[in-house]
Design a protein around this motif. Structure first.
Motif, PDB file in Angstrom:
ATOM      1  N   VAL A  14       0.833  -1.208   0.000  1.00  0.00           N
ATOM      2  CA  VAL A  14       0.000   0.000   0.000  1.00  0.00           C
ATOM      3  C   VAL A  14       0.869   1.259   0.000  1.00  0.00           C
ATOM      4  O   VAL A  14       0.605   2.202  -0.750  1.00  0.00           O
ATOM      5  N   LEU A  15       1.915   1.268   0.810  1.00  0.00           N
ATOM      6  CA  LEU A  15       2.786   2.445   0.863  1.00  0.00           C
ATOM      7  C   LEU A  15       3.501   2.683  -0.466  1.00  0.00           C
ATOM      8  O   LEU A  15       3.630   3.835  -0.915  1.00  0.00           O
ATOM      9  N   LEU A  16       3.965   1.614  -1.111  1.00  0.00           N
ATOM     10  CA  LEU A  16       4.608   1.772  -2.414  1.00  0.00           C
ATOM     11  C   LEU A  16       3.624   2.276  -3.463  1.00  0.00           C
ATOM     12  O   LEU A  16       3.965   3.135  -4.288  1.00  0.00           O
ATOM     13  N   GLN A  17       2.398   1.768  -3.424  1.00  0.00           N
ATOM     14  CA  GLN A  17       1.399   2.255  -4.376  1.00  0.00           C
ATOM     15  C   GLN A  17       1.045   3.708  -4.110  1.00  0.00           C
ATOM     16  O   GLN A  17       0.840   4.484  -5.049  1.00  0.00           O
ATOM     17  N   LEU A  18       0.975   4.086  -2.845  1.00  0.00           N
ATOM     18  CA  LEU A  18       0.729   5.499  -2.523  1.00  0.00           C
ATOM     19  C   LEU A  18       1.888   6.371  -3.000  1.00  0.00           C
ATOM     20  O   LEU A  18       1.674   7.488  -3.483  1.00  0.00           O
ATOM     21  N   PHE A  19       3.114   5.882  -2.875  1.00  0.00           N
ATOM     22  CA  PHE A  19       4.285   6.624  -3.337  1.00  0.00           C
ATOM     23  C   PHE A  19       4.215   6.869  -4.843  1.00  0.00           C
ATOM     24  O   PHE A  19       4.523   7.960  -5.320  1.00  0.00           O
ATOM     25  N   VAL A  20       3.795   5.851  -5.585  1.00  0.00           N
ATOM     26  CA  VAL A  20       3.764   5.972  -7.043  1.00  0.00           C
ATOM     27  C   VAL A  20       2.554   6.784  -7.514  1.00  0.00           C
ATOM     28  O   VAL A  20       2.696   7.708  -8.306  1.00  0.00           O
ATOM     29  N   THR A  21       1.392   6.461  -7.028  1.00  0.00           N
ATOM     30  CA  THR A  21       0.167   7.073  -7.564  1.00  0.00           C
ATOM     31  C   THR A  21      -0.287   8.295  -6.790  1.00  0.00           C
ATOM     32  O   THR A  21      -1.228   8.962  -7.215  1.00  0.00           O
ATOM     33  N   ARG A  22       0.354   8.570  -5.674  1.00  0.00           N
ATOM     34  CA  ARG A  22      -0.023   9.692  -4.801  1.00  0.00           C
ATOM     35  C   ARG A  22      -1.487   9.549  -4.403  1.00  0.00           C
ATOM     36  O   ARG A  22      -1.948   8.460  -4.149  1.00  0.00           O
ATOM     37  N   LEU A  23      -2.214  10.640  -4.364  1.00  0.00           N
ATOM     38  CA  LEU A  23      -3.614  10.576  -3.938  1.00  0.00           C
ATOM     39  C   LEU A  23      -4.523   9.965  -5.005  1.00  0.00           C
ATOM     40  O   LEU A  23      -5.678   9.652  -4.727  1.00  0.00           O
ATOM     41  N   ASN A  24      -4.011   9.767  -6.217  1.00  0.00           N
ATOM     42  CA  ASN A  24      -4.795   9.073  -7.243  1.00  0.00           C
ATOM     43  C   ASN A  24      -5.025   7.613  -6.869  1.00  0.00           C
ATOM     44  O   ASN A  24      -5.852   6.938  -7.467  1.00  0.00           O
ATOM     45  N   PHE A  25      -4.270   7.139  -5.891  1.00  0.00           N
ATOM     46  CA  PHE A  25      -4.417   5.767  -5.404  1.00  0.00           C
ATOM     47  C   PHE A  25      -5.868   5.477  -5.037  1.00  0.00           C
ATOM     48  O   PHE A  25      -6.396   4.420  -5.333  1.00  0.00           O
TER      49      PHE A  25
END
Length: 181
Positions: free
Chosen positions: A93-104
């Motif tokens: 989840v943290l890696l996906q948040l890092f990549v997609t930012r709030l678009n996650f």
């Protein structure tokens, strides 16, 4: 070649830092995606096993579960595996948040569900000593919902589930129409 990349990696990635692009490629790679699916399935199997062990404690140890020999809180390897799975899911989840930012949160309902499940998993680890055990059990059961994510990784399974839900909606609509007539 760009068709093989996820949508979020195709659009706007040219402005990303090299680290962000590297993490995005790692997340989009097959080894990572299949590794997450394996972790989810192993975690589901472990939760089922833990539930079976805890069921052996009822009704003899109601209210004093820690005295039950098969209580999962007394089995070290289950606690370690639980922390390990929770750590892997938090990292994802943290890696996906890092990549997609709030678009996650706007990209997929499964992302929102993942975030809620991982937060509830963390609460289930942090709160057991301070909250009623029934709430902790509910928080742990929500982790079973992560199995829904495995559907999105396999095209055939995704098509089958989509077909079944479409057929179910059609059957409900038909039943409503028949009951009106």
């Amino acid at each position: 070649q760009s068709q093989n990349k996820p949508q979020w990696l195709r659009k706007g990635a040219e402005n990303w830092s090299p680290r962000r692009v590297l993490v995005a490629k790692f997340l989009a790679g097959r080894p990572f995606r299949y590794g997450v699916v394996v972790c989810i399935l192993l975690n589901v199997a472990m939760i089922i096993y833990e539930t079976n062990l805890s069921a052996a404690c009822h009704p003899n140890f109601d209210g004093r579960m820690e005295l039950c020999p098969s209580y999962t809180g007394n089995i070290l390897w289950l606690q370690v595996a639980d922390f390990l799975f929770l750590g892997i899911f938090w990292l994802e989840v943290l890696l996906q948040l890092f990549v997609t930012r709030l678009n996650f949160f706007s990209k997929s309902f499964l992302n929102v569900l993942d975030f809620i499940i991982v937060v509830s998993g963390l609460l289930g680890v942090v709160l057991p000593r301070t909250v009623d055990l029934s709430l902790v059990r509910v928080l742990r059961v929500t982790r079973l919902l992560r199995a829904l994510k495995t559907v999105s990784h396999f095209r055939e399974l995704n098509m089958m589930v989509h077909g079944m839900t479409s057929a179910f909606r059609t059957m409900i609509f038909g039943t409503v129409l028949l009951s009106i007539a």
